[in-house]
Design a protein around this motif. Structure first.
Motif, PDB file in Angstrom:
ATOM      1  N   GLU A 122      -1.283 -18.865 -19.667  1.00 31.73           N
ATOM      2  CA  GLU A 122      -0.783 -20.126 -20.711  1.00 31.73           C
ATOM      3  C   GLU A 122       0.169 -19.533 -21.878  1.00 31.73           C
ATOM      4  N   GLY A 123       0.722 -18.593 -21.942  1.00 32.29           N
ATOM      5  CA  GLY A 123       1.621 -17.354 -22.368  1.00 32.29           C
ATOM      6  C   GLY A 123       3.008 -17.277 -21.882  1.00 32.29           C
ATOM      7  N   SER A 124       3.316 -15.834 -21.349  1.00 33.96           N
ATOM      8  CA  SER A 124       4.325 -15.878 -21.154  1.00 33.96           C
ATOM      9  C   SER A 124       4.399 -16.787 -19.076  1.00 33.96           C
ATOM     10  N   PHE A 125       3.571 -17.216 -18.805  1.00 35.47           N
ATOM     11  CA  PHE A 125       3.959 -18.035 -17.891  1.00 35.47           C
ATOM     12  C   PHE A 125       3.758 -19.688 -17.773  1.00 35.47           C
ATOM     13  N   ARG A 126       3.321 -19.883 -18.715  1.00 34.96           N
ATOM     14  CA  ARG A 126       3.371 -21.292 -19.166  1.00 34.96           C
ATOM     15  C   ARG A 126       4.281 -22.034 -18.380  1.00 34.96           C
ATOM     16  N   GLY A 127       4.191 -22.964 -17.809  1.00 34.62           N
ATOM     17  CA  GLY A 127       5.091 -23.434 -16.984  1.00 34.62           C
ATOM     18  C   GLY A 127       5.503 -23.396 -15.743  1.00 34.62           C
ATOM     19  N   ARG A 128       5.249 -21.817 -15.586  1.00 35.76           N
ATOM     20  CA  ARG A 128       5.180 -21.425 -14.161  1.00 35.76           C
ATOM     21  C   ARG A 128       4.541 -20.729 -13.709  1.00 35.76           C
ATOM     22  N   THR A 129       3.301 -21.566 -13.149  1.00 36.61           N
ATOM     23  CA  THR A 129       2.176 -21.850 -12.218  1.00 36.61           C
ATOM     24  C   THR A 129       2.285 -20.979 -10.961  1.00 36.61           C
ATOM     25  N   ALA A 130       3.784 -21.162  -9.834  1.00 32.75           N
ATOM     26  CA  ALA A 130       4.023 -20.841  -8.953  1.00 32.75           C
ATOM     27  C   ALA A 130       4.193 -19.315  -9.390  1.00 32.75           C
ATOM     28  N   ASP A 131       5.403 -18.655 -10.415  1.00 36.60           N
ATOM     29  CA  ASP A 131       5.506 -17.168 -10.871  1.00 36.60           C
ATOM     30  C   ASP A 131       4.589 -16.614 -10.879  1.00 36.60           C
ATOM     31  N   PHE A 132       3.028 -16.946 -12.156  1.00 38.46           N
ATOM     32  CA  PHE A 132       1.405 -16.850 -12.050  1.00 38.46           C
ATOM     33  C   PHE A 132       1.028 -15.822 -10.315  1.00 38.46           C
ATOM     34  N   VAL A 133       0.903 -17.450  -9.674  1.00 38.05           N
ATOM     35  CA  VAL A 133       0.295 -17.018  -8.284  1.00 38.05           C
ATOM     36  C   VAL A 133       1.351 -16.254  -7.403  1.00 38.05           C
ATOM     37  N   PHE A 134       2.767 -16.076  -7.563  1.00 35.60           N
ATOM     38  CA  PHE A 134       3.396 -14.468  -7.155  1.00 35.60           C
ATOM     39  C   PHE A 134       2.964 -13.923  -8.000  1.00 35.60           C
ATOM     40  N   MET A 135       2.469 -13.369  -9.194  1.00 34.65           N
ATOM     41  CA  MET A 135       2.311 -12.250  -9.753  1.00 34.65           C
ATOM     42  C   MET A 135       0.886 -11.591  -8.709  1.00 34.65           C
ATOM     43  N   PHE A 136      -0.191 -12.923  -8.596  1.00 41.01           N
ATOM     44  CA  PHE A 136      -1.366 -12.325  -8.088  1.00 41.01           C
ATOM     45  C   PHE A 136      -1.074 -11.357  -6.871  1.00 41.01           C
ATOM     46  N   LEU A 137      -0.471 -12.569  -5.750  1.00 39.46           N
ATOM     47  CA  LEU A 137       0.496 -12.143  -4.470  1.00 39.46           C
ATOM     48  C   LEU A 137       0.832 -11.016  -4.625  1.00 39.46           C
ATOM     49  N   PHE A 138       1.574 -10.622  -5.442  1.00 41.01           N
ATOM     50  CA  PHE A 138       2.564  -9.423  -5.108  1.00 41.01           C
ATOM     51  C   PHE A 138       1.611  -8.406  -5.816  1.00 41.01           C
ATOM     52  N   GLY A 139       0.968  -8.000  -7.130  1.00 42.79           N
ATOM     53  CA  GLY A 139      -0.219  -7.242  -7.443  1.00 42.79           C
ATOM     54  C   GLY A 139      -1.707  -7.032  -6.164  1.00 42.79           C
ATOM     55  N   GLY A 140      -1.857  -8.317  -5.432  1.00 46.41           N
ATOM     56  CA  GLY A 140      -2.800  -8.244  -5.090  1.00 46.41           C
ATOM     57  C   GLY A 140      -2.557  -6.927  -3.313  1.00 46.41           C
ATOM     58  N   LEU A 141      -0.934  -7.369  -2.402  1.00 49.07           N
ATOM     59  CA  LEU A 141      -0.250  -6.891  -1.724  1.00 49.07           C
ATOM     60  C   LEU A 141      -0.687  -5.990  -2.113  1.00 49.07           C
ATOM     61  N   LEU A 142       0.012  -4.570  -2.641  1.00 48.13           N
ATOM     62  CA  LEU A 142       0.312  -3.476  -3.610  1.00 48.13           C
ATOM     63  C   LEU A 142      -1.090  -2.815  -3.335  1.00 48.13           C
ATOM     64  N   MET A 143      -2.285  -3.431  -3.929  1.00 49.69           N
ATOM     65  CA  MET A 143      -3.472  -2.867  -4.143  1.00 49.69           C
ATOM     66  C   MET A 143      -4.110  -2.342  -2.548  1.00 49.69           C
ATOM     67  N   THR A 144      -2.977  -3.844  -1.999  1.00 45.48           N
ATOM     68  CA  THR A 144      -4.186  -3.002  -0.800  1.00 45.48           C
ATOM     69  C   THR A 144      -4.182  -2.934   0.250  1.00 45.48           C
ATOM     70  N   ILE A 145      -2.740  -1.622   0.424  1.00 47.10           N
ATOM     71  CA  ILE A 145      -2.066  -1.096   0.707  1.00 47.10           C
ATOM     72  C   ILE A 145      -2.520   0.188   0.475  1.00 47.10           C
ATOM     73  N   PHE A 146      -2.795   0.031  -1.612  1.00 42.03           N
ATOM     74  CA  PHE A 146      -2.675   2.036  -2.350  1.00 42.03           C
ATOM     75  C   PHE A 146      -4.602   1.725  -1.888  1.00 42.03           C
ATOM     76  N   GLY A 147      -4.913   1.209  -2.150  1.00 43.02           N
ATOM     77  CA  GLY A 147      -6.602   0.875  -1.712  1.00 43.02           C
ATOM     78  C   GLY A 147      -7.091   1.683  -0.526  1.00 43.02           C
ATOM     79  N   THR A 148      -6.258   1.164   0.700  1.00 42.26           N
ATOM     80  CA  THR A 148      -6.541   1.932   1.874  1.00 42.26           C
ATOM     81  C   THR A 148      -6.445   3.235   1.926  1.00 42.26           C
ATOM     82  N   PHE A 149      -5.744   3.873   0.872  1.00 40.27           N
ATOM     83  CA  PHE A 149      -5.029   6.201   1.172  1.00 40.27           C
ATOM     84  C   PHE A 149      -6.371   6.218   0.420  1.00 40.27           C
ATOM     85  N   VAL A 150      -6.337   5.023  -0.990  1.00 36.72           N
ATOM     86  CA  VAL A 150      -8.042   5.924  -1.900  1.00 36.72           C
ATOM     87  C   VAL A 150      -9.825   5.507  -1.023  1.00 36.72           C
TER      88      VAL A 150
END
Length: 239
Positions: free
Chosen positions: A87-115
């Motif tokens: 509702e703040g910095s992503f207000r009216g930018r739902t697609a960008d927010f979803v993309f942040m979810f996908l980017f963060g989830g992918l990066l965590m999945t890669i890092f999570g494999t090693f730890v």
């Protein structure tokens, strides 16, 4: 009447926050009712690649453990900071927010494999807190009525709290690291001399999620209103 009020309040929650928090609560409820077990949800690269159990890529972000203090703590922080970002910095930018979810989830999945982390939901919550805190650096926080600090220190305070509870801080460090990578690529690097925007939301996400204009009657939760339930309150400096 109570049901209608709840339904109205529920539908006022922005779509990404509503979808993610609901999925987390329903997943935990299903485990509590013994409809499924955590063994069917945890992140396991071998089972994903060899047995094609691809749902584990998503379900490991939805389970925060049995209902208790740790679950409630994570749910409150996940809901509040996810909603304040949406509702703040992503207000009216739902697609960008979803993309942040996908980017963060992918990066965590890669890092999570090693730890060797099997559930990444808590790390994802810390990532959301980190991004919010860096975008609201002038907000002063109060944690449990004991500590006063500015918003960028909040992820580190939460990590210290995890340490006091005897939990591993690897999860918190992973969330902070991924949050910092996103913040740097999205907010810092594009503004540097010779910098540029590396993270670009795919057009199909914009077609799916972005609407031409916002609802004029929608009343968002102010992004600068941090914390919740006495676990983190604050005000913007100069306000």
């Amino acid at each position: 009447m109570a049901y209608q009020t709840f339904q109205q309040e529920y539908l006022q929650i922005p779509v990404v926050t509503r979808a993610y928090t609901t999925a987390c609560v329903l997943t935990t409820a299903a485990v509590q009712l013994e409809l499924i077990t955590p063994f069917q949800l945890y992140f396991n690269p071998d089972l994903i690649l060899r047995n094609y159990q691809v749902w584990r890529i998503i379900t490991n972000f939805l389970f925060f453990g049995p209902v208790g203090f740790n679950f409630l703590f994570n749910m409150i922080f996940l809901y509040r900071y996810c909603r304040m970002l949406e509702e703040g910095s992503f207000r009216g930018r739902t697609a960008d927010f979803v993309f942040m979810f996908l980017f963060g989830g992918l990066l965590m999945t890669i890092f999570g494999t090693f730890v060797s982390l099997v559930f990444l939901g808590q790390a994802f919550t810390i990532m959301l807190v980190y991004v919010w805190s860096r975008r609201n650096p002038n907000v002063r926080m109060n944690f449990f009525g004991l500590l006063n600090f500015q918003a960028p220190f909040l992820p580190w305070v939460l990590m210290g709290f995890s340490l006091l509870l005897g939990n591993s801080i690897i999860v918190d460090l992973l969330g902070i690291a991924v949050g910092h990578v996103y913040f740097f690529l999205e907010d810092v690097f594009p503004n540097q001399p010779g910098g540029g925007r590396w993270l670009k939301t795919p057009s199909f996400l914009k077609m799916l999620f972005d609407t031409p204009e916002d609802d004029a009657n929608y009343n968002p939760l102010p992004e600068e209103r941090p914390g919740g339930f006495g676990w983190g309150e604050g005000q913007r400096l100069g306000g």
